[in-house]
Scaffold this active site. Structure first.
Site, PDB file in Angstrom:
ATOM      1  N   GLU A 183     -40.926 -22.172  14.813  1.00  0.00           N
ATOM      2  CA  GLU A 183     -40.299 -21.164  13.951  1.00  0.00           C
ATOM      3  C   GLU A 183     -38.830 -21.105  14.346  1.00  0.00           C
ATOM      4  OE1 GLU A 183     -41.576 -19.675  11.481  1.00  0.00           O
ATOM      5  OE2 GLU A 183     -43.744 -19.709  11.779  1.00  0.00           O
ATOM      6  N   CYS A 209     -34.073 -14.204  12.244  1.00  0.00           N
ATOM      7  CA  CYS A 209     -34.088 -15.555  11.687  1.00  0.00           C
ATOM      8  C   CYS A 209     -33.973 -15.515  10.171  1.00  0.00           C
ATOM      9  CB  CYS A 209     -35.369 -16.258  12.118  1.00  0.00           C
ATOM     10  SG  CYS A 209     -36.831 -15.271  11.799  1.00  0.00           S
ATOM     11  N   GLU A 216     -25.938 -21.049  11.468  1.00  0.00           N
ATOM     12  CA  GLU A 216     -26.532 -19.740  11.744  1.00  0.00           C
ATOM     13  C   GLU A 216     -25.670 -18.966  12.748  1.00  0.00           C
ATOM     14  OE1 GLU A 216     -30.152 -19.585  14.104  1.00  0.00           O
ATOM     15  OE2 GLU A 216     -30.985 -18.140  12.673  1.00  0.00           O
TER      16      GLU A 216
HETATM   17  P1  NDP Z   1     -33.408 -20.519  22.085  1.00  0.00           P
HETATM   18  O1  NDP Z   1     -33.826 -21.746  21.373  1.00  0.00           O
HETATM   19  O2  NDP Z   1     -32.198 -20.556  22.908  1.00  0.00           O
HETATM   20  O3  NDP Z   1     -34.573 -20.018  23.057  1.00  0.00           O
HETATM   21  C1  NDP Z   1     -35.884 -19.733  22.612  1.00  0.00           C
HETATM   22  C2  NDP Z   1     -36.839 -19.798  23.782  1.00  0.00           C
HETATM   23  O4  NDP Z   1     -36.921 -21.155  24.252  1.00  0.00           O
HETATM   24  C3  NDP Z   1     -36.391 -18.969  24.986  1.00  0.00           C
HETATM   25  O5  NDP Z   1     -37.529 -18.437  25.622  1.00  0.00           O
HETATM   26  C4  NDP Z   1     -35.715 -20.019  25.840  1.00  0.00           C
HETATM   27  O6  NDP Z   1     -35.604 -19.674  27.188  1.00  0.00           O
HETATM   28  C5  NDP Z   1     -36.636 -21.201  25.646  1.00  0.00           C
HETATM   29  N1  NDP Z   1     -36.027 -22.491  25.958  1.00  0.00           N
HETATM   30  C6  NDP Z   1     -34.715 -22.811  26.054  1.00  0.00           C
HETATM   31  N2  NDP Z   1     -34.572 -24.132  26.316  1.00  0.00           N
HETATM   32  C7  NDP Z   1     -35.825 -24.645  26.386  1.00  0.00           C
HETATM   33  C8  NDP Z   1     -36.351 -25.957  26.593  1.00  0.00           C
HETATM   34  N3  NDP Z   1     -35.560 -27.011  26.768  1.00  0.00           N
HETATM   35  N4  NDP Z   1     -37.683 -26.139  26.582  1.00  0.00           N
HETATM   36  C9  NDP Z   1     -38.513 -25.093  26.349  1.00  0.00           C
HETATM   37  N5  NDP Z   1     -38.084 -23.823  26.151  1.00  0.00           N
HETATM   38  C10 NDP Z   1     -36.753 -23.608  26.160  1.00  0.00           C
HETATM   39  O7  NDP Z   1     -33.330 -19.371  20.971  1.00  0.00           O
HETATM   40  P2  NDP Z   1     -32.863 -17.865  21.162  1.00  0.00           P
HETATM   41  O8  NDP Z   1     -33.695 -17.211  22.210  1.00  0.00           O
HETATM   42  O9  NDP Z   1     -31.386 -17.829  21.285  1.00  0.00           O
HETATM   43  O10 NDP Z   1     -33.321 -17.208  19.774  1.00  0.00           O
HETATM   44  C11 NDP Z   1     -32.538 -17.194  18.631  1.00  0.00           C
HETATM   45  C12 NDP Z   1     -33.042 -18.251  17.669  1.00  0.00           C
HETATM   46  O11 NDP Z   1     -34.402 -18.004  17.350  1.00  0.00           O
HETATM   47  C13 NDP Z   1     -32.300 -18.217  16.341  1.00  0.00           C
HETATM   48  O12 NDP Z   1     -32.009 -19.523  15.930  1.00  0.00           O
HETATM   49  C14 NDP Z   1     -33.319 -17.583  15.401  1.00  0.00           C
HETATM   50  O13 NDP Z   1     -33.139 -17.909  14.055  1.00  0.00           O
HETATM   51  C15 NDP Z   1     -34.598 -18.099  15.945  1.00  0.00           C
HETATM   52  N6  NDP Z   1     -35.720 -17.257  15.511  1.00  0.00           N
HETATM   53  C16 NDP Z   1     -36.603 -17.773  14.603  1.00  0.00           C
HETATM   54  C17 NDP Z   1     -37.635 -16.981  14.115  1.00  0.00           C
HETATM   55  C18 NDP Z   1     -38.641 -17.523  13.163  1.00  0.00           C
HETATM   56  O14 NDP Z   1     -39.715 -16.940  13.068  1.00  0.00           O
HETATM   57  N7  NDP Z   1     -38.377 -18.605  12.439  1.00  0.00           N
HETATM   58  C19 NDP Z   1     -37.774 -15.582  14.510  1.00  0.00           C
HETATM   59  C20 NDP Z   1     -36.806 -15.161  15.488  1.00  0.00           C
HETATM   60  C21 NDP Z   1     -35.809 -15.986  15.953  1.00  0.00           C
HETATM   61  P3  NDP Z   1     -34.247 -19.001  27.723  1.00  0.00           P
HETATM   62  O15 NDP Z   1     -34.152 -17.678  27.028  1.00  0.00           O
HETATM   63  O16 NDP Z   1     -34.451 -18.900  29.156  1.00  0.00           O
HETATM   64  O17 NDP Z   1     -33.138 -19.943  27.339  1.00  0.00           O
END
Ligand code: NDP
Length: 492
Positions: free
Chosen positions: A250, A284, A385
């Site tokens: 997502e 999102c 975004e």
């Molecule tokens: P990120 O992609 O930065 O992080 C998401 C999660 O992935 C966090 O828990 C993060 O940990 C973890 N993560 C980071 N790097 C890795 C890796 N290499 N391998 C596995 N896990 C990893 O997104 P954000 O947290 O900044 O969230 C915002 C984004 O989420 C926006 O693009 C938004 O649109 C999207 N989103 C989509 C939704 C949907 O339903 N389609 C709903 C809500 C948000 P850490 O925080 O430690 O970096």
């Protein structure tokens, strides 16, 4: 100062390294909690606990109905503690208490829905074209699921994964965002209280590179359910391919909110404001591209700016606040940098355009609700975004042009169409390349309705009946009821 440990195999435990990191309150900009900083060793421990719980002990012995009742009970406990959980979310991610109370009161529905669905997943008897065989299908749980959530709505995004995964019979290791781990660790106490066997749900906190990477590459993890940015989603998908893990992704969006000249303009203005300024644009599905038909552009903008100017900013814990802080310092910097980019690209600033310095915003990471007009769809502000309260307004002439602009972006998550012409509403809903089309409304979601992305906005669906199949695999069972074993060298 609060202190949060990880949750593995039914216990709150220290990390192998003993390290922890700071968690900030976005309203004060100050540290309010310490969170366990996990690493590969902790991930391995959690995945092995989840694998054990999947293969031995009480969990695999439960009937689907018994599993469903546990999931339902978890929903009851979330409902009981909704207020407390909402307060944790506000403290940790700065979302409005007004929104979070509503959200947390609704989150139990995912547990009730999938709890009820657990014992309604039926295989089929296949009416084979071959005599002498009986053939049926079974849907079996995949195994250990890695559930990774973004920071903007931790417990909602977790419910979308956890409820169907548990109802399907999987076990789970959760990795919340480093920025918002507290509410998940508070929530997991309810998993214990509901009576789930140890190891069925585990939470490992820490950073993406230290926890996310070992979790998504662990050989015992069979499925990754991820919400986050498209960049991380791509990396996870590539890593998952090496060991053929299933994925649901997502990801982000750049959703068009399209207003035609026959729309009810008052409703559409509300929809446009809610699409971009609700949740401070940190969703999102933010309707971050407002497409206005030329003939109503000026009139619409007058109404929109008048309403946007009334938005009350300030303490997210106050029920009166309408626009809260940006959740993280890096995100705050990113939103401001996109405002600068839009200015240099030639977009016309109609509202806001920088940090909010109102006294009620204190030391928090606040950005003024910002509106750019005269945006063209090729500008970065229209293509990338921002994930903040920044609206790009784009003009269009007719339906054809509206559909082309709407689709001329690599994302495809949400979209809105405002019109009273039913034919146009249906034509647009067919043409728009997005997982969700809202007509004369915006930002509506339900546990019953599939949610997910087209194009770079993701893979698979969450919510609705089909989502449970993302956690199951199908087995076909053949029984010989009397067919003769003939020539062994041909396909039967
Ligand atoms: P990120 O992609 O930065 O992080 C998401 C999660 O992935 C966090 O828990 C993060 O940990 C973890 N993560 C980071 N790097 C890795 C890796 N290499 N391998 C596995 N896990 C990893 O997104 P954000 O947290 O900044 O969230 C915002 C984004 O989420 C926006 O693009 C938004 O649109 C999207 N989103 C989509 C939704 C949907 O339903 N389609 C709903 C809500 C948000 P850490 O925080 O430690 O970096």
């Amino acid at each position: 100062m609060e202190n949060f440990k990880m949750y593995i195999d039914g216990e709150f435990v220290e990390t192998a390294s003993g390290k922890s990191f700071d968690s900030y309150n976005p309203f004060t900009g100050k540290v309010w909690a310490q969170v366990a900083e996990g690493g590969a060793e902790d991930v391995d421990r959690a995945v092995k606990a989840a694998h054990r719980a999947f293969t031995e002990g009480a969990w695999p012995e439960l009937t689907a109905s018994q599993r469903g009742m546990l999931v339902h009970r978890l929903g009851d406990l979330v409902a009981r503690d909704a207020k407390k959980l909402a307060e944790f979310e506000v403290m940790d991610n700065g979302k409005l208490i007004a929104e979070m109370q509503g959200q947390l009161n609704y989150v139990p529905q995912w547990y009730y829905y999938y709890g009820g669905l657990a014992d309604k997943i039926e295989g089929a008897v296949i009416p084979l074209d071959k005599k002498g065989y009986f053939n049926f299908t079974r849907h079996e749980p995949l195994g250990v699921v890695a559930a990774i959530t973004a920071w903007n709505s931790p417990l909602l995004l977790l419910a979308w994964k956890l409820a169907p995964a548990l109802a399907a019979g999987c076990t789970v290791v959760v990795k919340p965002s480093e920025f918002t781990s507290a509410s998940t660790l508070e929530f997991v106490k309810l998993v214990k209280e509901a009576g789930f066997p140890d190891g069925v749900v585990n939470v490992v906190t820490g950073f993406g590179k230290d926890v996310g990477v070992p979790l998504t590459t662990h050989p015992l993890v069979k499925k990754i359910a991820f919400t986050g940015s498209d960049g991380t989603g791509r990396a996870i998908n590539e890593a998952a391919a090496k060991t053929f893990k299933r994925v649901t992704l997502e990801l982000g969006g750049k959703s068009p909110n399209i207003v035609f000249d026959d729309a009810n303009l008052e409703d559409a203005v509300n929809g446009a404001v809610s699409g971009i300024f609700a949740a401070t644009g940190q969703t999102c599905i933010a309707g971050s591209r407002l497409l206005l038909q030329e003939s109503i552009h000026d009139q619409f903008m007058d109404k929109l700016l008048a309403l946007a100017k009334t938005a009350r900013m300030g303490d997210p814990m106050s029920m009166e606040t309408q626009v809260g802080p940006i959740t993280t310092q890096p995100q705050y910097d990113k939103v401001l940098s996109y405002i600068d980019i839009a200015k240099t690209e030639g977009a016309k600033l109609a509202l806001g355009g920088g940090p909010a310095t109102r006294p009620e915003c204190g030391e928090g990471w606040f950005v003024e609700p910002t509106v750019f007009t005269d945006v063209t769809n090729t500008m970065r502000i229209a293509q990338e975004e921002v994930f903040g309260p920044v609206l790009s307004v784009i003009k269009f002439k007719d339906e054809e042009e509206a559909a082309n602009i709407a689709n001329d972006v690599r994302f495809g998550l949400g979209s809105g169409v405002w019109t009273h012409d039913i034919g146009r509403a249906i034509r647009m809903s067919e043409r728009i390349q997005a997982g969700t089309v809202w007509v004369n409304t915006y930002r509506a979601v339900s546990y019953m309705s599939p949610f997910g992305g087209y194009k770079d906005s993701g893979l698979g669906r969450e919510s609705g009946i089909e989502s449970i199949y993302e956690y199951l695999q199908t087995k076909s069972v053949w029984i010989n009821t009397g067919a003769k074993t003939g020539n062994p060298f041909v396909l039967r």
